[in-house]
Design a protein around this motif. Structure first.
Motif, short mmCIF file in Angstrom:
data_model
loop_
_atom_site.label_atom_id
_atom_site.label_comp_id
_atom_site.label_asym_id
_atom_site.label_seq_id
_atom_site.Cartn_x
_atom_site.Cartn_y
_atom_site.Cartn_z
N SER A 331 0.86 -1.12 0.06
CA SER A 331 -0.06 -0.02 -0.01
C SER A 331 0.94 1.08 -0.01
CB SER A 331 -0.88 -0.09 1.27
OG SER A 331 -0.49 0.09 2.48
N ASP A 332 1.95 1.15 0.73
CA ASP A 332 3.10 2.32 0.78
C ASP A 332 3.54 2.68 -0.68
OD1 ASP A 332 4.71 4.36 2.27
OD2 ASP A 332 6.06 3.14 1.55
N ILE A 335 0.97 4.32 -2.94
CA ILE A 335 0.68 5.59 -2.57
C ILE A 335 1.57 6.41 -3.10
CG2 ILE A 335 0.72 7.37 -0.53
CD1 ILE A 335 -0.77 5.13 1.11
N ARG A 336 3.06 6.00 -3.15
CA ARG A 336 4.24 6.78 -3.25
C ARG A 336 4.27 6.88 -4.93
NH1 ARG A 336 8.25 4.35 -2.47
NH2 ARG A 336 7.57 2.70 -1.40
N LEU A 339 -0.94 6.97 -6.28
CA LEU A 339 -1.75 7.87 -5.98
C LEU A 339 -1.17 9.21 -5.62
CD1 LEU A 339 -4.08 5.75 -3.18
CD2 LEU A 339 -4.56 6.28 -5.37
N LEU A 340 -0.13 9.30 -5.23
CA LEU A 340 0.52 10.58 -5.08
C LEU A 340 0.64 11.33 -6.36
CD1 LEU A 340 2.25 12.33 -3.52
CD2 LEU A 340 4.21 11.32 -4.16
N THR A 360 -10.64 2.83 -5.30
CA THR A 360 -10.03 2.12 -3.94
C THR A 360 -10.77 1.52 -3.18
OG1 THR A 360 -8.45 4.37 -4.34
CG2 THR A 360 -8.48 3.06 -2.38
N LEU A 380 -4.81 2.78 2.58
CA LEU A 380 -4.95 3.33 1.21
C LEU A 380 -6.02 4.08 0.89
CD1 LEU A 380 -3.08 2.83 -1.34
CD2 LEU A 380 -4.96 0.92 -1.93
N TYR A 383 -5.78 7.55 2.54
CA TYR A 383 -5.10 8.80 1.85
C TYR A 383 -5.92 8.80 0.72
CZ TYR A 383 -1.04 10.37 -0.94
OH TYR A 383 -0.09 11.20 -1.63
N ALA A 384 -6.41 8.20 -0.18
CA ALA A 384 -6.99 8.55 -1.46
C ALA A 384 -8.21 9.50 -1.04
CB ALA A 384 -7.78 7.35 -1.85
#
Length: 772
Positions: A331-332, A335-336, A339-340, A360, A380, A383-384
């Motif tokens: 998931s990290d 994100i990196r 999603l970022l 998501t 996740l 963050y979204a």
């Protein structure tokens, strides 16, 4: 000669028991003969008066001889018994020691036998590839060795040999399991030195054989399950899955997430399982979209689930074990690397980001269905959803200070609001030209098509979605006006300043959420009036937060005008805040009601004047408490909330009364009359708290429907009727389980009431049989 030998044997303590028995028998015979002769002599001497002196002397000599023989025999017996006792004690001690030694030897032999049997079954199971059985038997053998270690007398060379054999076989099983595991997941990996670009991962392949063997058609996962369970018993399963997860992340999942041109192909190979390989597709995107990433990752995880991980080990699934190990890192990486870069650079595209949030959610839900995720693992998704970061502005400290002063002021100064009440919203400038065109278009449409109507040509009321009539704190009204004036200052400001002012307003409401319940905590618990006002304050704020952002959104600069200017997310928290405060006050009032009823002495023995006086006093106190609350709350709370609250309190009181009355085992006629009087008092005066105020006469019908708000009202009325009814009336109201009494009470409860109210007669027995 015989007597000499006998004496020698007697003196040596080895006289046989048979000789003693013979001697005692002969001696007894002599005694009998002597007795007969003595009796005959005495008879002749005293009865026949015949001179028998000579015969008497002979008899005396004979008696002396017999006495000597008795003494000799007694001495022999004592010597033999004493010697035999000593010998028996020594022999018993020796036998006990020998028995203990034999017991130890038997126990050791049993453990050796168990070890040998376990090792035999282990070899047989290993040969048949029944790895679960083999691992279990190996554990059983290890238990036997551990038991042998506990015996201090166990020979060390033997124990060393067993431990050595156990270690060898454990390593042998580990080798076989590792070999089977390598056959289940066959990796083809590129050299680590070549991992410099996306092309290097094209050499990566993963073949999943699934573990099916011949004869496993009915349960294709049986062999796979056996291997995995054996690994779990050996304590190596987590290590195998951890290593597999690390390789999966490094060579499959992370490359798929990082490179948009890299795609996975899942191919079924008859008889060989599933093959996962990589392919390149041309693309101009620098980073993959969430849709692409979720699709590629799910393709891999689905293949793993179908071929390898859809197996339960103990209470956990294999997919859950793998998910726990790789989820955080995966998931990290999403994100990196994904999603970022998927967050829109232009605020006008923020509205489209809801699709990413939805995807998501679907991605995480699919992982939960496949058991990769357990519980609420929403890192996740969190963050979204966190597109708009919340930050406060030090430039607006004066607004925060003013708001805090209003929050710490007294809340009992109230104003009455109604659907017609409107806050003083500052005049806002006309929106931009584009918005103006849209507004004109919207204005023209109703004139052409007429006012919007429902299908049945009935319009919604003008008070739809409006707040009901109630009272709020004057300070809260001023707080909303402060928020409105602050937002009006943001209109026409620069983007940065408008954003700061907007988030300052959000901080005002968040500050209210944190400060007011803490600052006024004691008063809110102590005074029902303030608890009701605080409830209304929270609902008033929540109501305006629903539309506050929409009022100003068209007039704020970007990105606020594109959807960021919203307060709807704060609404559930304020509703919960007001509800929890009022419920705490309700619980306190209910506790007070129950405490008042606890002084009624359980409504027992009411024919006693003191008991009846105490009971009627408790009931009057309940009614008085409800009336006081009615006076405090009726002009403050909205009508529907007021009716629900008073109904709940009244229901608490009558439920307690019903419980206490149902517990009575014997109710005399006088007790029944008194109980009926108490219940009738509640029935007559309880509904009075629902009578509307003069200005609320239009709601009279709503407030007079007491059973809607008091759940146990009909039950209470039925109990009141039963307290003065005869047996036939009770049976009639039961009506074979279809009457009004059956709707409120069970058959056992009605029978209990009948037994308490009526004496044990034939009529009562007949009535009880009809209650079914």
């Amino acid at each position: 000669m015989a007597s000499f030998v006998t004496e020698v044997l007697a003196s040596s303590g080895k006289l046989e028991k048979e000789d003693l028995s013979c001697k005692i028998s002969r001696l007894s015979q002599k005694v009998e003969e002597t007795k007969d002769e003595v009796g005959d002599m005495i008879n002749k001497r005293y009865n026949e008066f015949l001179p028998s002196l000579q015969g008497a002397e002979e008899l005396m000599a004979q008696v002396d001889l017999v006495s000597k023989d008795i003494d000799v025999l007694k001495s022999c017996i004592e010597n033999e018994v004493q010697q035999n006792l000593h010998v028996a004690a020594v022999e018993y001690a020796e036998l006990k020691q020998q028995l203990e030694k034999n017991t130890t030897v038997i126990a050791v032999l049993r453990y050796l036998q168990e070890f040998d049997e376990a090792m035999e079954q282990y070899h047989r199971a290993l040969h048949e590839k029944k790895y679960t059985t083999a691992a279990e038997q190996l554990e059983k053998a290890r238990g036997s060795v551990d038991s042998l270690k506990a015996w201090k007398g166990c020979e060390l060379p033997l124990l060393r040999a067993l431990v050595s054999e156990l270690t060898i076989q454990r390593e042998n099983l580990t080798y076989h399991l590792g070999d089977e595991w390598s056959k289940l997941t066959i990796w083809k990996l590129p050299p680590s030195k070549e991992l410099s670009g996306v092309e290097s991962f094209l050499k990566t392949e993963l073949q999943l054989c699934g573990g099916a063997q011949e004869g496993d058609e009915g349960s294709p996962h049986r062999f796979l399950t056996g291997v995995l369970q054996a690994l779990a018993i050996q304590g190596q399963l987590n290590h195998k899955i951890k290593v597999f997860g690390q390789v999966l992340l490094k060579y499959v999942l992370k490359p798929l997430i990082t490179y948009p041109s890299l795609h996975v192909e899942v191919a079924e190979q008859p008889g060989q399982g599933t093959l996962l390989s990589f392919q390149l597709e041309e693309t101009l995107a620098e980073h993959p979209s969430p849709t692409q990433v979720y699709t590629k990752v799910l393709a891999v995880l689905r293949a793993l689930h179908e071929r390898l991980l859809d197996v339960s080990i103990g209470e956990r699934k294999m997919s859950t074990i793998l998910g726990d190990m790789i989820w955080e890192e995966m998931s990290d990486c999403i994100i990196r690397e994904c999603l970022l870069y998927s967050i829109p650079a232009n605020s006008s595209q923020l509205g489209k980001y809801s699709e990413v949030i939805k995807e998501t959610e679907q991605f995480e839900n699919t992982l939960k269905e496949l058991s990769y995720l357990a519980g609420d693992s929403t890192d996740l998704l969190r963050y979204a959803r966190n597109v708009n970061a919340h930050f406060a502005s030090k430039k607006c400290q004066d607004v925060i200070v003013a708001a805090r002063n209003l929050m710490t002021s007294e809340i009992h100064n109230t104003v009455k609001i109604s659907p017609e009440t409107k806050l003083s919203v500052p005049k806002l400038p006309n929106p931009g030209s584009g918005d103006k065109i849209k507004q004109e278009t919207c204005k023209k449409r109703p004139t052409l098509a007429g006012p919007p109507t429902l299908e049945n040509e009935k319009q919604l009321g003008r008070h739809t979605l409006c707040l009901p009539v109630c009272r709020i704190s004057e300070s809260v009204q001023q707080l909303l006006e402060l928020a409105l004036s602050t937002l009006s200052e943001a209109v026409g400001s620069s983007s940065q300043c408008a954003t700061q002012l907007f988030y300052t307003v959000r901080n005002i409401f968040q500050l209210f959420y944190d400060v007011v319940p803490t600052y006024h905590k004691e008063n809110l618990l102590k005074f029902p009036h303030l608890a009701a006002i605080h409830h209304n304050n929270c609902m008033f704020i929540a109501h305006h937060l629903l539309t506050l952002g929409h009022q100003f959104k068209p007039h704020l600069p970007q990105p606020l005008s594109d959807g960021a200017a919203t307060f709807v997310d704060l609404v559930p928290g304020f509703r919960r805040l007001g509800t929890e405060c009022f419920l705490a006050q309700m619980n306190a009032q209910k506790a007070e009601l129950l405490e008042r009823l606890s002084t009624s002495r359980n409504f027992a023995n009411l024919d006693d004047a003191k008991n009846y006086s105490v009971a009627i006093k408790a009931v009057r106190q309940v009614i008085d408490q409800l009336k006081r609350l009615g006076k405090v709350w009726q002009d403050v709370l909205p009508i529907n909330i007021y009716c629900k609250a008073m109904g709940s309190l009244l229901n608490t009181g009558i439920t307690e009364m019903i419980s206490k009355i149902m517990m009575l085992e014997d109710i005399s006629t006088d007790d029944g009359d008194h109980l009926h009087t108490l219940c009738q008092t509640i029935i007559d005066e309880g509904p009075l708290v629902f009578i509307p105020l003069p200005e609320e006469n239009k709601n009279r019908k709503c407030q007079e429907e007491v059973p809607i708000y008091v759940k146990k009202w009909m039950t209470f009325k039925e109990l009141t009727i039963v307290l003065q009814a005869n047996l036939q009336e009770i049976v009639d109201r039961w009506a074979d389980g279809k009457g009004p009494l059956a709707l409120e009470f069970t058959s056992n409860e009605v029978k209990s009431l009948i037994r308490a109210l009526f004496q044990n007669t034939e009529r009562r027995a007949i009535a009880l049989t009809k209650i079914k």
